[in-house]
Structure formats: structure tokens, C-alpha cells
Design a protein around this motif. Structure first.
Motif, PDB file in Angstrom:
ATOM      1  N   MET A  21       0.133   4.597 -11.349  1.00 37.92           N
ATOM      2  CA  MET A  21      -0.406   4.432 -10.489  1.00 37.92           C
ATOM      3  C   MET A  21       0.528   4.490  -9.146  1.00 37.92           C
ATOM      4  SD  MET A  21      -2.714   0.480 -11.797  1.00 37.92           S
ATOM      5  CE  MET A  21      -1.401  -0.690 -11.092  1.00 37.92           C
ATOM      6  N   ASN A  22      -0.112   6.220  -8.988  1.00 43.35           N
ATOM      7  CA  ASN A  22       0.667   5.793  -7.884  1.00 43.35           C
ATOM      8  C   ASN A  22      -0.547   5.399  -6.589  1.00 43.35           C
ATOM      9  OD1 ASN A  22       2.955   7.045  -9.571  1.00 43.35           O
ATOM     10  ND2 ASN A  22       2.012   9.046  -9.228  1.00 43.35           N
ATOM     11  N   SER A  23       0.202   5.781  -5.149  1.00 42.26           N
ATOM     12  CA  SER A  23      -0.322   5.736  -3.998  1.00 42.26           C
ATOM     13  C   SER A  23      -1.240   4.280  -3.805  1.00 42.26           C
ATOM     14  CB  SER A  23      -1.119   7.188  -3.636  1.00 42.26           C
ATOM     15  OG  SER A  23      -0.184   8.071  -3.824  1.00 42.26           O
ATOM     16  N   PHE A  77      -3.818   7.896 -10.565  1.00 44.43           N
ATOM     17  CA  PHE A  77      -3.385   7.111 -11.252  1.00 44.43           C
ATOM     18  C   PHE A  77      -3.311   8.004 -12.759  1.00 44.43           C
ATOM     19  CE2 PHE A  77      -5.572   2.658 -10.223  1.00 44.43           C
ATOM     20  CZ  PHE A  77      -4.791   2.456  -9.355  1.00 44.43           C
ATOM     21  N   THR A  78      -2.255   7.969 -13.967  1.00 44.83           N
ATOM     22  CA  THR A  78      -2.335   8.434 -14.684  1.00 44.83           C
ATOM     23  C   THR A  78      -1.890   7.817 -16.494  1.00 44.83           C
ATOM     24  OG1 THR A  78      -1.548  10.350 -13.401  1.00 44.83           O
ATOM     25  CG2 THR A  78      -0.589  10.696 -15.895  1.00 44.83           C
ATOM     26  N   VAL A  79      -2.686   7.810 -17.437  1.00 42.59           N
ATOM     27  CA  VAL A  79      -2.722   7.381 -18.885  1.00 42.59           C
ATOM     28  C   VAL A  79      -1.551   8.319 -19.659  1.00 42.59           C
ATOM     29  CG1 VAL A  79      -3.390   6.440 -21.077  1.00 42.59           C
ATOM     30  CG2 VAL A  79      -4.642   6.924 -18.240  1.00 42.59           C
ATOM     31  N   SER A  80      -0.824   7.946 -20.525  1.00 44.48           N
ATOM     32  CA  SER A  80       0.373   7.854 -21.094  1.00 44.48           C
ATOM     33  C   SER A  80       0.142   7.428 -22.371  1.00 44.48           C
ATOM     34  CB  SER A  80       1.962   8.474 -20.260  1.00 44.48           C
ATOM     35  OG  SER A  80       2.617   7.464 -20.114  1.00 44.48           O
ATOM     36  N   ARG A  81       0.480   8.481 -23.222  1.00 40.47           N
ATOM     37  CA  ARG A  81       0.318   6.824 -24.584  1.00 40.47           C
ATOM     38  C   ARG A  81       2.172   7.941 -24.975  1.00 40.47           C
ATOM     39  NH1 ARG A  81      -3.485   6.072 -28.536  1.00 40.47           N
ATOM     40  NH2 ARG A  81      -4.953   6.590 -27.828  1.00 40.47           N
ATOM     41  N   ASP A  82       2.408   6.859 -25.289  1.00 38.86           N
ATOM     42  CA  ASP A  82       4.068   6.651 -26.511  1.00 38.86           C
ATOM     43  C   ASP A  82       4.535   6.271 -27.387  1.00 38.86           C
ATOM     44  OD1 ASP A  82       7.052   5.666 -27.550  1.00 38.86           O
ATOM     45  OD2 ASP A  82       7.611   5.260 -25.386  1.00 38.86           O
ATOM     46  N   PRO A 142       1.247  -1.282  -0.033  1.00 40.71           N
ATOM     47  CA  PRO A 142      -0.339   0.021   0.007  1.00 40.71           C
ATOM     48  C   PRO A 142       1.136   1.381   0.186  1.00 40.71           C
ATOM     49  CG  PRO A 142      -0.693  -1.631   1.565  1.00 40.71           C
ATOM     50  CD  PRO A 142       0.283  -2.189   1.554  1.00 40.71           C
ATOM     51  N   GLY A 143       0.700   2.054  -0.699  1.00 44.72           N
ATOM     52  CA  GLY A 143       1.030   2.970  -0.811  1.00 44.72           C
ATOM     53  C   GLY A 143       2.195   3.519  -2.029  1.00 44.72           C
ATOM     54  N   GLY A 144       2.291   2.542  -2.314  1.00 45.62           N
ATOM     55  CA  GLY A 144       3.474   1.511  -3.754  1.00 45.62           C
ATOM     56  C   GLY A 144       2.785   2.792  -4.980  1.00 45.62           C
ATOM     57  N   SER A 145       4.466   2.393  -5.838  1.00 50.01           N
ATOM     58  CA  SER A 145       3.561   2.768  -6.944  1.00 50.01           C
ATOM     59  C   SER A 145       3.853   1.181  -8.224  1.00 50.01           C
ATOM     60  CB  SER A 145       4.500   3.938  -7.960  1.00 50.01           C
ATOM     61  OG  SER A 145       4.231   4.757  -6.818  1.00 50.01           O
ATOM     62  N   LEU A 146       3.069   1.123  -9.725  1.00 51.20           N
ATOM     63  CA  LEU A 146       3.311   0.593 -10.891  1.00 51.20           C
ATOM     64  C   LEU A 146       3.405   1.010 -11.792  1.00 51.20           C
ATOM     65  CD1 LEU A 146       1.326  -3.136  -9.686  1.00 51.20           C
ATOM     66  CD2 LEU A 146       3.868  -2.446 -10.171  1.00 51.20           C
ATOM     67  N   ARG A 147       3.487   1.109 -12.821  1.00 52.92           N
ATOM     68  CA  ARG A 147       3.076   1.163 -14.086  1.00 52.92           C
ATOM     69  C   ARG A 147       2.239   0.071 -14.847  1.00 52.92           C
ATOM     70  NH1 ARG A 147       6.882   4.053 -18.477  1.00 52.92           N
ATOM     71  NH2 ARG A 147       7.969   2.317 -18.810  1.00 52.92           N
TER      72      ARG A 147
END
Length: 128
Positions: free
Chosen positions: A82-84, A67-72, A13-18
Motif C-alpha cells: 500500500m503506497n500513497s 495498492f499492489t498485490v503479489s504472491r510468494d 499520509p503519503g506513507g507506505s505499508l505492506r
């Protein structure tokens, strides 16, 4: 187009993943992309939708601000940062394109029937 989601795992909990949603067979420039998740015993719910043309970007109430979405474009990939993270974020996460090669998210963007080309999911587990 074929989609493959990856990047899931176990996080405290509190961690991040992408998470990554990599596409093959067509350019994601032509598609709006949705992220969804499904927890055990629950219905699949919308996490985010990102348009490819008009800058449309939507987030579910439970993830907005975390959460934040981005395009490459170079890698034909869409990311979900995905944070927090919270235990209630535990779910299998899926990505999908808008159906009919649509580049825009609908204002009511969470309807599953509006999406196609679902990738296999990636499991995110948030636990200490």
C-alpha cells in the motif's frame, strides 16, 4: 486453510505499508485471495482479488494505482503493498480465500459471500 493477516500499524499520509496474508494448512496456489477492509461504522469493502491460475487481478476503484498485490509461493503468503496512503484508507484489513477452493476471482469479485476462511484483521491507521 487458515489465514493470518499482519503488517498493519500507524503511518503518516503519503506513507507506505505492506500487509501479509500468511496461510497454513493448505497451499494458496489453489485459491484466489481477496483483500477487504472495514472502516469504523462502515461496511466491509473489497480492496483486491488475485487469482492463482489465470492471472486475474482486480482492485477497488479507491486503491487502484496505489495498492499492489503479489504472491510468494515459497512462503505461502500473499502481500498487499500500500503506497500513497490516505486517511480514508484507515480500516481493519482482512484477507480471505475464494470459497470452495476456487482459484479464480469472479468478475464481480467484491461479494463477501463468495469468500471463506477469513483471517483476523490487521488495523491500518493513516494519520499525521
Amino acid at each position: 486453510v487458515q489465514l493470518q493477516a499482519s503488517g498493519g500499524g500507524l503511518v503518516q499520509p503519503g506513507g507506505s505499508l505492506r500487509l501479509s496474508c500468511a496461510a497454513s494448512g493448505d497451499s494458496l496456489d489453489y485459491y484466489a485471495i481477496g483483500w477487504f477492509r472495514q472502516a469504523a461504522g462502515k461496511e466491509r469493502e473489497g480492496v483486491s482479488c488475485t487469482s492463482s491460475m489465470d492471472g486475474g487481478l482486480y482492485y477497488g476503484d479507491s486503491v487502484r494505482g496505489r495498492f499492489t498485490v503479489s504472491r510468494d509461493e515459497a512462503n505461502n503468503t500473499v502481500y498487499l503493498q500500500m503506497n500513497s496512503l490516505k486517511p480514508e484508507d484507515t480500516a481493519v484489513y482482512f484477507c480471505a480465500t475464494r470459497a470452495n477452493r476456487s482459484p479464480r476471482c469472479k468478475s464481480k469479485w467484491t461479494l463477501l459471500a463468495d469468500y471463506a476462511n477469513w483471517g483476523q484483521g490487521t488495523l491500518v491507521t493513516v494519520s499525521s
